[in-house]
Design an enzyme around this catalytic site. Structure first.
Site, mmCIF file in Angstrom:
data_model
loop_
_atom_site.group_PDB
_atom_site.id
_atom_site.type_symbol
_atom_site.label_atom_id
_atom_site.label_comp_id
_atom_site.label_asym_id
_atom_site.label_seq_id
_atom_site.Cartn_x
_atom_site.Cartn_y
_atom_site.Cartn_z
ATOM 1 N N PRO A 289 0.730 -1.317 -0.183
ATOM 2 C CA PRO A 289 0.125 0.011 0.086
ATOM 3 C C PRO A 289 0.854 1.284 -0.065
ATOM 4 O O PRO A 289 1.981 1.398 0.562
ATOM 5 C CB PRO A 289 -0.768 0.022 1.320
ATOM 6 C CG PRO A 289 0.258 -0.853 2.183
ATOM 7 C CD PRO A 289 0.902 -1.791 1.320
ATOM 8 N N GLY A 290 0.263 2.407 -0.840
ATOM 9 C CA GLY A 290 1.144 3.450 -0.630
ATOM 10 C C GLY A 290 0.188 4.485 -0.190
ATOM 11 O O GLY A 290 0.091 5.062 0.835
ATOM 12 N N ARG A 291 -0.926 4.920 -1.180
ATOM 13 C CA ARG A 291 -1.878 5.816 -0.846
ATOM 14 C C ARG A 291 -2.727 5.709 0.259
ATOM 15 O O ARG A 291 -3.027 6.514 1.156
ATOM 16 C CB ARG A 291 -2.962 5.832 -1.827
ATOM 17 C CG ARG A 291 -3.810 6.937 -2.037
ATOM 18 C CD ARG A 291 -4.878 7.024 -3.073
ATOM 19 N NE ARG A 291 -4.485 6.462 -4.243
ATOM 20 C CZ ARG A 291 -4.058 7.007 -5.481
ATOM 21 N NH1 ARG A 291 -4.354 8.476 -5.437
ATOM 22 N NH2 ARG A 291 -3.678 6.407 -6.709
ATOM 23 N N ARG A 327 -1.988 16.433 -9.267
ATOM 24 C CA ARG A 327 -2.862 15.349 -9.431
ATOM 25 C C ARG A 327 -4.419 15.815 -10.036
ATOM 26 O O ARG A 327 -4.673 15.318 -10.934
ATOM 27 C CB ARG A 327 -3.450 14.803 -8.019
ATOM 28 C CG ARG A 327 -2.303 13.832 -7.384
ATOM 29 C CD ARG A 327 -2.621 13.032 -6.382
ATOM 30 N NE ARG A 327 -3.527 11.862 -6.708
ATOM 31 C CZ ARG A 327 -4.643 11.600 -6.886
ATOM 32 N NH1 ARG A 327 -5.410 12.549 -6.271
ATOM 33 N NH2 ARG A 327 -5.209 10.675 -7.430
ATOM 34 N N CYS A 371 1.663 29.187 -15.681
ATOM 35 C CA CYS A 371 1.188 29.511 -16.842
ATOM 36 C C CYS A 371 0.680 28.671 -17.751
ATOM 37 O O CYS A 371 1.016 28.154 -18.809
ATOM 38 C CB CYS A 371 2.310 30.273 -17.729
ATOM 39 S SG CYS A 371 2.916 31.580 -16.585
ATOM 40 N N GLU A 372 -0.512 27.689 -17.131
ATOM 41 C CA GLU A 372 -1.124 26.811 -17.956
ATOM 42 C C GLU A 372 -2.472 26.667 -17.536
ATOM 43 O O GLU A 372 -2.788 26.998 -16.252
ATOM 44 C CB GLU A 372 -0.550 25.396 -17.518
ATOM 45 C CG GLU A 372 0.823 25.131 -17.743
ATOM 46 C CD GLU A 372 0.970 24.212 -18.857
ATOM 47 O OE1 GLU A 372 0.122 23.598 -19.069
ATOM 48 O OE2 GLU A 372 2.475 23.784 -18.991
ATOM 49 N N TYR A 400 1.549 10.798 -3.771
ATOM 50 C CA TYR A 400 1.722 11.409 -4.890
ATOM 51 C C TYR A 400 1.329 12.784 -4.719
ATOM 52 O O TYR A 400 0.902 13.388 -5.881
ATOM 53 C CB TYR A 400 0.292 10.761 -5.901
ATOM 54 C CG TYR A 400 0.855 9.137 -5.795
ATOM 55 C CD1 TYR A 400 1.883 8.613 -5.898
ATOM 56 C CD2 TYR A 400 -0.322 8.517 -5.063
ATOM 57 C CE1 TYR A 400 2.049 7.323 -5.851
ATOM 58 C CE2 TYR A 400 -0.076 7.123 -5.011
ATOM 59 C CZ TYR A 400 1.084 6.437 -5.498
ATOM 60 O OH TYR A 400 1.087 4.992 -5.145
HETATM 61 N N1 LLP Z 1 2.810 -1.528 -5.998
HETATM 62 C C1 LLP Z 1 2.971 -1.326 -7.299
HETATM 63 C C2 LLP Z 1 3.734 -2.270 -8.082
HETATM 64 C C3 LLP Z 1 2.532 -0.173 -7.757
HETATM 65 O O1 LLP Z 1 2.716 0.567 -9.016
HETATM 66 C C4 LLP Z 1 1.946 1.128 -6.992
HETATM 67 C C5 LLP Z 1 1.375 2.087 -7.618
HETATM 68 C C6 LLP Z 1 1.725 0.456 -5.653
HETATM 69 C C7 LLP Z 1 2.234 -0.567 -5.276
HETATM 70 C C8 LLP Z 1 1.074 1.537 -4.833
HETATM 71 O O2 LLP Z 1 -0.292 1.875 -5.232
HETATM 72 P P1 LLP Z 1 -1.320 2.708 -4.101
HETATM 73 O O3 LLP Z 1 -1.469 1.813 -2.898
HETATM 74 O O4 LLP Z 1 -0.454 3.637 -3.818
HETATM 75 O O5 LLP Z 1 -2.527 2.641 -4.821
HETATM 76 N N2 LLP Z 1 0.157 8.994 -9.218
HETATM 77 C C9 LLP Z 1 -1.129 8.283 -9.180
HETATM 78 C C10 LLP Z 1 -0.795 7.164 -8.628
HETATM 79 C C11 LLP Z 1 0.173 6.081 -9.243
HETATM 80 C C12 LLP Z 1 0.258 4.404 -8.687
HETATM 81 C C13 LLP Z 1 1.427 3.954 -9.370
HETATM 82 N N3 LLP Z 1 1.817 2.688 -8.988
HETATM 83 C C14 LLP Z 1 -1.847 9.019 -8.159
HETATM 84 O O6 LLP Z 1 -1.728 10.233 -7.800
HETATM 85 O O7 LLP Z 1 -3.167 8.758 -8.253
#
Ligand code: LLP
Length: 445
Positions: A289-291, A327, A371-372, A400
């Site tokens: 998990p990231g987000r 985003r 400027c966009e 992100y």
């Molecule tokens: N594992 C892999 C292999 C991934 O490619 C990603 C995210 C994650 C885990 C973590 O995903 P999460 O749990 O954060 O959803 N910039 C975009 C999100 C790009 C995610 C890329 N890969 C945004 O701002 O929504």
């Protein structure tokens, strides 16, 4: 549970007044709540307790060393996608033996670095990459631990840019090819097959696609386990969070009530949907998990510079821009925006919710100085009447956000701060104009 709440008309992060943060550190500034991150980590950890599991935080979501240290100390592993991310994890005191190295285009230097540091696994995305890892490991006279990334062809119902587990995108190896590629790997001398991995997309708002993906790969996982003794299945990240909230008046609660959670579905729902099938596989489970961990643990503080009326529209021009938080411009994504001081943003107005929705509410575009025309945070958003100098918090900006920021328009990167209880720490200095040119070299042509 997030830790952003109003007290006496001021928005607080844990026990720190965000108006004070803006005073001390200026704007734009990202502010993160340590308590929220640790709470989210603990909830997920608890929900998965019946599995042998490892939570590998996806560093790409927010890679500040202070955040990585917080999670490393809590016991987390890390999902990394570059040599730079591995470097950061090590600098934060993270354990390389808990790192999985993903990404479709790893360089020779990155593979060498990860081998030397002895990462837990390389998540391999193609046959060409497999051959490259085998070659490099051979030269280094070592064996590379590998897991193939399988593309299960599941639709995660999310934005097309962040959907990764469907046929026809660049990620992973198709389910019907995966057995053949493992067979190929079995013949290689310098790789050791330790697992299998998948990741179907990001900001997934329901538990079902995760369960479907696990159901689809389960037969091959069983086969690989009995044939090659693989030890783990990584189910990736992607759990969605709540970006758009229904606000409640007076109670100090302003997240849409998903059982008090700041996630798109509850951690319990997630676990109920996936744990029974995973238990039956009898191997280690990794989640990335990231987000989910950091998204709702951060806000971007910004100040209104000017109010402008033009072409029948009203704009609040703020001091953060698309270069700070891309985003909305990139995905048209929605971020809640709230005044940090409710009283100043809606003077004389009877407020009936946290946005200060009141008789004086108005529709306004909240835009940056870049400027966009794509440089916006909200279009036609109902807000309390805004004034020059008002402080705003762009919510759910912990994931992100800064990691995707740039110096476009030669704008210095914003500062970052971490709150823990009543303590505030600067964890990234605001860039200066000098920093903008520091890496440039005078040409001697
Ligand atoms: N594992 C892999 C292999 C991934 O490619 C990603 C995210 C994650 C885990 C973590 O995903 P999460 O749990 O954060 O959803 N910039 C975009 C999100 C790009 C995610 C890329 N890969 C945004 O701002 O929504």
């Amino acid at each position: 549970m997030h830790s952003f709440r109003y007290r006496d008309g001021h928005l607080y992060c844990e026990d720190v007044d965000l108006a004070r943060v803006a005073e001390e550190l200026g704007t734009p500034t990202y502010v993160y709540s340590a308590g929220t991150i640790l709470d989210h980590y603990a909830r997920l950890d608890t929900a998965l307790h019946s599995l042998d599991h490892l939570i590998c935080y996806a560093v790409k979501a927010n890679s500040n060393r202070a955040i990585l240290k917080l999670l490393a100390d809590a016991g987390a592993g890390f999902d990394i996608v570059s040599g730079g991310e591995l470097y950061r994890v090590l600098a934060a005191g993270g354990d390389p033996a808990k790192c999985t190295f993903a990404g479709v285009g790893k360089s020779r230097e990155e593979i060498e670095y990860a081998l030397v540091q002895r990462v837990y696994s390389f998540n391999v995305e193609s046959e060409a990459e497999l051959e490259q890892i085998d070659r490099i490991a051979g030269v280094k006279e070592t064996r590379a631990p590998i897991a193939l990334r399988v593309n299960p062809d599941v639709d995660p119902h999310t934005h097309e840019y962040i959907s990764t587990g469907s046929r026809g995108n660049k990620f992973g190896i198709a389910l019907d090819r995966i057995a053949a590629v493992y067979e190929q790997a079995a013949k290689m001398r310098n790789v050791e097959m330790v697992g299998i991995q998948m990741h179907i997309g990001s900001q997934i708002a329901e538990a079902k696609p995760f369960a479907s993906a696990i159901g689809k790969v389960a037969p091959i996982v069983r086969e690989l386990k009995s044939k090659y003794g693989i030890k783990f299945l990584s189910i990736g990240g992607g759990m969605g969070i709540v970006y758009r909230r229904a606000l409640e008046s007076g109670s100090g609660k302003w997240w849409r009530d998903h059982g008090g959670e700041s996630f798109a579905f509850s951690v319990r729902d997630y676990a109920d949907a996936i744990v029974p099938e995973l238990c039956e596989l009898h191997l280690r489970v990794l989640v990335e998990p990231g987000r989910f961990l950091v998204g709702n643990a951060g806000v971007l503080l910004t100040r209104v510079r000017f109010i402008k009326k033009s072409g029948g529209k009203k704009f609040a021009i703020v001091d953060a821009g698309m270069n700070d938080l891309i985003r909305p411009a990139l995905y048209h994504s929605y971020h809640e925006i709230v005044p940090v001081c409710r009283a100043s943003a809606a003077t004389n107005a009877s407020q009936n919710s946290i946005t200060g929705t009141s008789k004086r509410a108005e529709r306004i575009d909240i835009v940056g100085p870049v400027c966009e025309s794509g440089d916006f945070f909200a279009l036609d958003r109902e807000m309390p009447e805004l004034h020059e100098g008002d402080l705003l918090a762009i919510m759910s900006a912990g994931a992100y956000g800064l990691v995707m920021a740039s110096n476009y328009n030669s704008r210095p990167l914003p500062a970052e701060a971490l709150v823990r209880g009543n303590q505030l720490a600067l964890i990234r200095k605001r860039q200066t104009w000098e920093d903008l040119v520091a890496e440039e070299v005078d040409p001697s042509l």
